[in-house]
Design an enzyme around this catalytic site. Sequence first.
Site, PDB file in Angstrom:
ATOM      1  N   GLY A  55     134.888 109.013 -18.279  1.00 22.95           N
ATOM      2  CA  GLY A  55     133.863 109.477 -17.348  1.00 22.95           C
ATOM      3  C   GLY A  55     134.495 109.898 -16.033  1.00 22.95           C
ATOM      4  N   CYS A  82     139.873 105.607 -21.354  1.00 19.29           N
ATOM      5  CA  CYS A  82     139.963 106.117 -19.979  1.00 19.29           C
ATOM      6  C   CYS A  82     139.065 105.305 -19.036  1.00 19.29           C
ATOM      7  CB  CYS A  82     139.647 107.616 -19.939  1.00 19.29           C
ATOM      8  SG  CYS A  82     140.247 108.438 -18.440  1.00 19.29           S
ATOM      9  N   TYR A  83     137.941 105.858 -18.578  1.00 25.29           N
ATOM     10  CA  TYR A  83     137.028 105.091 -17.737  1.00 25.29           C
ATOM     11  C   TYR A  83     136.619 103.810 -18.465  1.00 25.29           C
ATOM     12  CZ  TYR A  83     132.902 103.922 -14.899  1.00 25.29           C
ATOM     13  OH  TYR A  83     131.976 103.285 -14.099  1.00 25.29           O
ATOM     14  N   HIS A 169     143.424 109.756 -23.850  1.00 22.84           N
ATOM     15  CA  HIS A 169     142.357 110.269 -24.719  1.00 22.84           C
ATOM     16  C   HIS A 169     142.891 110.509 -26.135  1.00 22.84           C
ATOM     17  CE1 HIS A 169     139.178 110.939 -21.722  1.00 22.84           C
ATOM     18  NE2 HIS A 169     140.185 111.152 -20.893  1.00 22.84           N
ATOM     19  N   GLU A 171     141.173 111.076 -28.687  1.00 16.34           N
ATOM     20  CA  GLU A 171     140.265 111.960 -29.427  1.00 16.34           C
ATOM     21  C   GLU A 171     140.649 113.429 -29.375  1.00 16.34           C
ATOM     22  OE1 GLU A 171     138.251 111.432 -25.331  1.00 16.34           O
ATOM     23  OE2 GLU A 171     139.628 110.358 -26.655  1.00 16.34           O
ATOM     24  N   GLY A 224     122.046 136.262 -35.868  1.00 18.00           N
ATOM     25  CA  GLY A 224     122.969 136.830 -36.833  1.00 18.00           C
ATOM     26  C   GLY A 224     124.197 135.968 -37.029  1.00 18.00           C
ATOM     27  N   GLY A 225     124.344 134.924 -36.208  1.00 21.94           N
ATOM     28  CA  GLY A 225     125.489 134.029 -36.306  1.00 21.94           C
ATOM     29  C   GLY A 225     125.207 132.824 -37.168  1.00 21.94           C
ATOM     30  N   VAL A 226     126.249 132.027 -37.423  1.00 23.33           N
ATOM     31  CA  VAL A 226     126.116 130.882 -38.311  1.00 23.33           C
ATOM     32  C   VAL A 226     125.241 129.782 -37.695  1.00 23.33           C
ATOM     33  CG1 VAL A 226     128.260 129.827 -37.462  1.00 23.33           C
ATOM     34  CG2 VAL A 226     127.403 129.220 -39.730  1.00 23.33           C
ATOM     35  N   ASP A 227     125.295 129.607 -36.368  1.00 20.76           N
ATOM     36  CA  ASP A 227     124.543 128.517 -35.735  1.00 20.76           C
ATOM     37  C   ASP A 227     123.041 128.675 -35.937  1.00 20.76           C
ATOM     38  OD1 ASP A 227     127.017 127.661 -34.831  1.00 20.76           O
ATOM     39  OD2 ASP A 227     126.786 128.591 -32.871  1.00 20.76           O
ATOM     40  N   LYS A 366     131.314 123.576 -34.020  1.00 23.56           N
ATOM     41  CA  LYS A 366     131.200 124.727 -34.901  1.00 23.56           C
ATOM     42  C   LYS A 366     131.654 124.440 -36.324  1.00 23.56           C
ATOM     43  CE  LYS A 366     130.455 128.521 -33.704  1.00 23.56           C
ATOM     44  NZ  LYS A 366     129.221 129.325 -33.613  1.00 23.56           N
TER      45      LYS A 366
END
Length: 510
Positions: A55, A82-83, A169, A171, A224-227, A366
């Site tokens: 954070g 971290c935080y 981090h 991740e 028109g996109g995948v999302d 994504k």
Amino acid sequence: MKKNKIIVLNFGGQYDQLIVRRVREMGVYAELLDCTTPVGEMELENTAGLILTGGPQSVNDENSLSADDAIFDLGLPILGICYGLQYINHRFGGSIETPDKGEYGKTPLNVDSSSELFQGIPEESIIWMNHRDRIKDLADGFSTIAHTANAPVAAIENPDKEIYAVQFHPEVVHSQYGQQILENFVLKITKAEKDWSMEDFAQEKISQIKEKYEGEKMICGLSGGVDSTVAATLVSRAIGDKLQCIFVDHGLLRKDEANSVMETYKQLGLNVKLVDKSEEFLDLLKGVTDPEEKRKIIGNHFVEVFEEEAKKIGGAKYLVQGTIYPDVIESGKDKASVIKSHHNVGGLPENMDFVGLVEPLRELFKDEVRKVGSSLGIPEDMVQRQPFPGPGLGIRVIGEVTEDKLRIVRETDAILREEIKNYGLNRDIWQYFTVWTPIKTVGVKGDKRSYDNVIAIRAVTSIDAMTVEAAELPYDLLQTLSSRMINEVEGVGRVVYDITSKPPGTIEWE
């Protein structure tokens, strides 16, 4: 009792959702909760452990974020990042200081002692640091298990309490053994069971939507996109034809895009209506040069179009959108700073007529969206379709948008897509497109002086769009692209290749 869930408590860090994603990649379900969530409101029945995120605050701040103290009495393993490390140390009586020098970016880590958290990790490796504060006095009961040049205490543990914490981090992909560290915690320390997948997410989301919105009419804006396609398919599976999809041709689409995507939508059985509003959008964009203003104009008018169509249908209360997590982060929701407004997040007008938004993909990245799409049986060509921004070519034309500039971008973009596919790189590159720049350059065409525009090529590789690197396109491919664009597209005088990474740049130019 089955233990198959990790709760991630969000302290407002940039990579909070990425932690969730890393855990899910192991096949373990993870969910993100606000750090202030009372223990009594957490669903703990199947919870194997907790992770406290990073954070932007300092634990020494008067109003610094904190969690419900009762999390430390649950008997569940805890990992602080971290935080999260600083908060744990502070909570158990240690102290935190702010040194003259912070620590950011790739940093050598030295492991000092054997710990279950670092099982299988070399004594020296590279990790990703992003902090100013650090531990000054270690809390009683804890021991130091790793350090860096600027952080004498870079990782701590209290095995008796099953509490572990790292200053870095794990991740992010820049931490060399970060995923292994997370797996050590999730799979070995918490012993969480691996029984979750994107297929589970899809079916769970469909059930949730059906239960909450059954009988309601909705409008979905398809780009028109995948999302947006995956979002529409999820909602359609839940409420059927009560979902009216609208595909708006805003005049900012790629070459022949409207016809091709409509064919795909019909194959999916979606209830879709094509609305041609290209003249309206281009009129609104006349004279507008600021990229943020262009995004706002396009986003606002999108919603206005949806409202018009909702009135025609009658009774549609909700707007479905394909918002994904990077959109939310970059648009500055919650504690993140605004990088750029996305038309489906930061660009929404406050007075829209819908009761609310339905964003089934809001917590996904994504690549996760693509996995959901595949699990739903969406055609591979659509699932692997490269990202295309909601504002379309409007943000790939620098400055004012005109028909002629759009023509140049469409034609050069079509050449780029064709040659990338011919070279067999269309599945290896995350995103690729061309940009019209307001720069003109002197050249020679047909033994005559020319003075035409510079077109930029952008091609990047990425996993989740949070960070990207410029794709290393073969030189002969770049030569082919330059030759074709200059020879075949009127108005192009020079072609350049953008090699900027993200950060510091963004994927799109505007």
